[in-house]
Design a protein around this motif. Structure first.
Motif, PDB file in Angstrom:
ATOM      1  N   VAL A  78      -2.552  52.724  45.264  1.00 11.77           N
ATOM      2  CA  VAL A  78      -1.583  53.589  45.934  1.00 11.77           C
ATOM      3  C   VAL A  78      -2.297  54.539  46.895  1.00 11.77           C
ATOM      4  N   ALA A  79      -3.448  55.062  46.485  1.00  9.80           N
ATOM      5  CA  ALA A  79      -4.214  55.914  47.398  1.00  9.80           C
ATOM      6  C   ALA A  79      -4.651  55.119  48.618  1.00  9.80           C
ATOM      7  N   GLY A  80      -4.966  53.855  48.412  1.00  8.41           N
ATOM      8  CA  GLY A  80      -5.338  53.002  49.540  1.00  8.41           C
ATOM      9  C   GLY A  80      -4.209  52.783  50.523  1.00  8.41           C
ATOM     10  N   LEU A  81      -2.984  52.991  50.068  1.00  6.66           N
ATOM     11  CA  LEU A  81      -1.827  52.909  50.963  1.00  6.66           C
ATOM     12  C   LEU A  81      -1.628  54.201  51.749  1.00  6.66           C
ATOM     13  N   GLY A  82      -2.465  55.213  51.455  1.00  8.64           N
ATOM     14  CA  GLY A  82      -2.396  56.479  52.175  1.00  8.64           C
ATOM     15  C   GLY A  82      -1.682  57.597  51.441  1.00  8.64           C
ATOM     16  N   ILE A  83      -1.199  57.339  50.245  1.00  9.13           N
ATOM     17  CA  ILE A  83      -0.529  58.397  49.489  1.00  9.13           C
ATOM     18  C   ILE A  83      -1.584  59.318  48.889  1.00  9.13           C
ATOM     19  N   ASP A  84      -1.494  60.601  49.207  1.00 13.58           N
ATOM     20  CA  ASP A  84      -2.532  61.556  48.810  1.00 13.58           C
ATOM     21  C   ASP A  84      -1.999  62.666  47.910  1.00 13.58           C
ATOM     22  N   GLN A  85      -0.817  62.439  47.303  1.00 15.22           N
ATOM     23  CA  GLN A  85      -0.232  63.412  46.383  1.00 15.22           C
ATOM     24  C   GLN A  85       0.177  62.677  45.107  1.00 15.22           C
ATOM     25  N   PHE A  86      -0.205  63.232  43.953  1.00 14.12           N
ATOM     26  CA  PHE A  86       0.053  62.576  42.678  1.00 14.12           C
ATOM     27  C   PHE A  86       0.634  63.576  41.686  1.00 14.12           C
ATOM     28  N   LEU A  87       1.717  63.160  41.034  1.00 13.27           N
ATOM     29  CA  LEU A  87       2.328  63.931  39.954  1.00 13.27           C
ATOM     30  C   LEU A  87       2.195  63.075  38.698  1.00 13.27           C
ATOM     31  N   ASP A  88       1.264  63.454  37.826  1.00 11.70           N
ATOM     32  CA  ASP A  88       0.913  62.671  36.642  1.00 11.70           C
ATOM     33  C   ASP A  88       1.488  63.375  35.425  1.00 11.70           C
ATOM     34  N   ILE A  89       2.525  62.789  34.832  1.00 12.01           N
ATOM     35  CA  ILE A  89       3.218  63.407  33.700  1.00 12.01           C
ATOM     36  C   ILE A  89       2.873  62.658  32.422  1.00 12.01           C
ATOM     37  N   GLY A  90       2.439  63.409  31.410  1.00 14.89           N
ATOM     38  CA  GLY A  90       1.975  62.789  30.177  1.00 14.89           C
ATOM     39  C   GLY A  90       0.544  62.336  30.309  1.00 14.89           C
ATOM     40  N   THR A  91      -0.266  63.155  30.969  1.00 11.82           N
ATOM     41  CA  THR A  91      -1.630  62.758  31.301  1.00 11.82           C
ATOM     42  C   THR A  91      -2.514  62.536  30.088  1.00 11.82           C
ATOM     43  N   GLY A  92      -2.267  63.249  28.992  1.00  5.77           N
ATOM     44  CA  GLY A  92      -3.113  63.103  27.819  1.00  5.77           C
ATOM     45  C   GLY A  92      -4.426  63.859  27.963  1.00  5.77           C
ATOM     46  N   ILE A  93      -5.277  63.741  26.931  1.00  5.46           N
ATOM     47  CA  ILE A  93      -6.571  64.422  26.927  1.00  5.46           C
ATOM     48  C   ILE A  93      -7.418  63.879  28.074  1.00  5.46           C
ATOM     49  N   PRO A  94      -8.003  64.749  28.900  1.00  8.32           N
ATOM     50  CA  PRO A  94      -8.819  64.266  30.024  1.00  8.32           C
ATOM     51  C   PRO A  94      -9.998  63.423  29.556  1.00  8.32           C
ATOM     52  N   SER A  95     -10.271  62.364  30.298  1.00  4.52           N
ATOM     53  CA  SER A  95     -11.433  61.518  30.046  1.00  4.52           C
ATOM     54  C   SER A  95     -11.853  60.908  31.369  1.00  4.52           C
ATOM     55  N   ALA A  96     -12.971  60.214  31.362  1.00  3.03           N
ATOM     56  CA  ALA A  96     -13.492  59.641  32.601  1.00  3.03           C
ATOM     57  C   ALA A  96     -12.460  58.711  33.233  1.00  3.03           C
ATOM     58  N   GLY A  97     -12.360  58.782  34.546  1.00  9.83           N
ATOM     59  CA  GLY A  97     -11.460  57.894  35.262  1.00  9.83           C
ATOM     60  C   GLY A  97     -10.029  58.362  35.302  1.00  9.83           C
ATOM     61  N   ASN A  98      -9.794  59.665  35.133  1.00  9.39           N
ATOM     62  CA  ASN A  98      -8.434  60.174  35.238  1.00  9.39           C
ATOM     63  C   ASN A  98      -7.913  60.055  36.671  1.00  9.39           C
ATOM     64  N   THR A  99      -6.647  60.426  36.851  1.00  9.76           N
ATOM     65  CA  THR A  99      -5.983  60.212  38.138  1.00  9.76           C
ATOM     66  C   THR A  99      -6.718  60.876  39.289  1.00  9.76           C
ATOM     67  N   HIS A 100      -7.156  62.128  39.120  1.00  6.60           N
ATOM     68  CA  HIS A 100      -7.791  62.808  40.256  1.00  6.60           C
ATOM     69  C   HIS A 100      -9.090  62.116  40.651  1.00  6.60           C
ATOM     70  N   GLU A 101      -9.832  61.591  39.678  1.00  6.09           N
ATOM     71  CA  GLU A 101     -11.077  60.904  40.009  1.00  6.09           C
ATOM     72  C   GLU A 101     -10.809  59.596  40.736  1.00  6.09           C
ATOM     73  N   SER A 102      -9.841  58.828  40.258  1.00  3.96           N
ATOM     74  CA  SER A 102      -9.516  57.557  40.897  1.00  3.96           C
ATOM     75  C   SER A 102      -8.951  57.763  42.297  1.00  3.96           C
ATOM     76  N   ALA A 103      -8.041  58.742  42.435  1.00  4.33           N
ATOM     77  CA  ALA A 103      -7.427  58.987  43.737  1.00  4.33           C
ATOM     78  C   ALA A 103      -8.433  59.543  44.729  1.00  4.33           C
ATOM     79  N   GLN A 104      -9.239  60.498  44.295  1.00  5.19           N
ATOM     80  CA  GLN A 104     -10.165  61.157  45.212  1.00  5.19           C
ATOM     81  C   GLN A 104     -11.367  60.276  45.548  1.00  5.19           C
ATOM     82  N   ALA A 105     -11.590  59.221  44.778  1.00  5.34           N
ATOM     83  CA  ALA A 105     -12.611  58.246  45.160  1.00  5.34           C
ATOM     84  C   ALA A 105     -12.197  57.508  46.426  1.00  5.34           C
ATOM     85  N   VAL A 106     -10.883  57.425  46.649  1.00  5.91           N
ATOM     86  CA  VAL A 106     -10.348  56.765  47.846  1.00  5.91           C
ATOM     87  C   VAL A 106     -10.028  57.795  48.923  1.00  5.91           C
ATOM     88  N   LEU A 107      -9.360  58.868  48.527  1.00  7.55           N
ATOM     89  CA  LEU A 107      -8.962  59.944  49.450  1.00  7.55           C
ATOM     90  C   LEU A 107      -9.480  61.266  48.882  1.00  7.55           C
TER      91      LEU A 107
END
Length: 275
Positions: A73-102
């Motif tokens: 989705v980040a590769g499609l140019g979407i740079d805003q994410f609303l992650d509900i029910g994220t759970g305990i943070p661990s490696a590879g969370n949404t911000h890391e995956s998204a910001q690796a692209v954008l």
């Protein structure tokens, strides 16, 4: 890149960790090999694993799906994410995956467990992150989520947003009206927004195993409702579903050849676009 250090709020809730009651987010952390859980969470998770030993591999497969879907989705140019029910943070969370692209991508995390808020704030206190916030709120009150100041400050709802609901909607029984909750969230998002959804299923489990697993979660803070592929597909009505459709999570655009039995993993995943 801008960064928000150690901030986030609780929406209408007092802080009570309730360590004596198993919580699905902390049980999920245990499945993934994390340490942010209490004895009650570990005991419940072990009972679930005794009923269905594939819980651990399913959790890991779901994590991989979410990472691939967020990157796509980040590769499609979407740079805003609303992650509900994220759970305990661990490696590879949404911000890391998204910001690796954008690298400038913004993320608002939402969860109803105070231990999630505590650990997520600590994670966000590092350097090198894009704009990220953590909000304690409940998926069952989507209006409160959308009205939170973090959402207003970090997300421009007039532009496309990626709504991430990873392994959380199955904790809403039918009486909580999950379809209404999802529709309220989607209706607030601009056309071109995407939904990243994963949802547990009992389609591949014997009835005895299903009943033992749901019995464990019935004694936790939220029940577990495994829905069929058709029921998960119905959540996406009115959306444009990206290929390959609603599939078990290892089969959604895998990075490598899926392992044997990938088509029977007890979690469906899909990505869909709001037209």
């Amino acid at each position: 890149m801008d960064q928000q250090d150690g901030w986030g709020t609780d929406v209408g809730q007092s802080v009570d960790l309730r360590p004596e009651v198993p919580h699905p987010a902390r049980m999920y952390d245990y499945y993934l090999g994390g340490k942010d859980n209490f004895p009650a969470d570990r005991e419940a998770a072990e009972r679930a694993l005794a009923a269905n030993p594939e819980f651990r591999s399913t959790a890991r497969a779901n994590r991989g799906f979410l990472q691939r879907a967020v990157r796509h989705v980040a590769g499609l140019g979407i740079d805003q994410f609303l992650d509900i029910g994220t759970g305990i943070p661990s490696a590879g969370n949404t911000h890391e995956s998204a910001q690796a692209v954008l690298p400038h991508a913004t993320v608002v995390y939402v969860d109803n467990d105070p231990i999630v808020l505590t650990h997520a704030r600590a994670l966000m206190a590092g350097t090198g992150l894009g704009r990220t916030a953590v909000l304690r709120a409940d998926l069952r009150d989507p209006t409160a989520v959308l009205a939170a100041p973090e959402v207003a400050e970090l997300l421009d709802l007039d532009r496309p947003v990626a709504l991430v609901l990873g392994a959380v909607l199955h904790f809403l029984p039918d009486e909580d009206e999950p379809a209404r909750v999802l529709r309220t969230l989607l209706d607030a998002l601009a056309p071109g927004s995407h939904l990243i959804l994963s949802h547990g299923t009992a389609d591949f489990l014997p009835a005895e195993v299903r009943d033992r697993v749901t019995g464990v979660y019935d004694r936790a803070t939220a029940p577990l409702v495994g829905r069929s592929r058709a029921e998960v597909r119905a959540f996406l009505d009115g959306l444009e579903i990206l290929e390959p459709g609603v599939v078990t999570v290892p089969l959604w655009r895998p990075d490598a050849e899926p392992a044997a039995g990938a088509d029977r993993v007890s979690m469906y995943g899909a990505v869909a676009r709001r037209p």
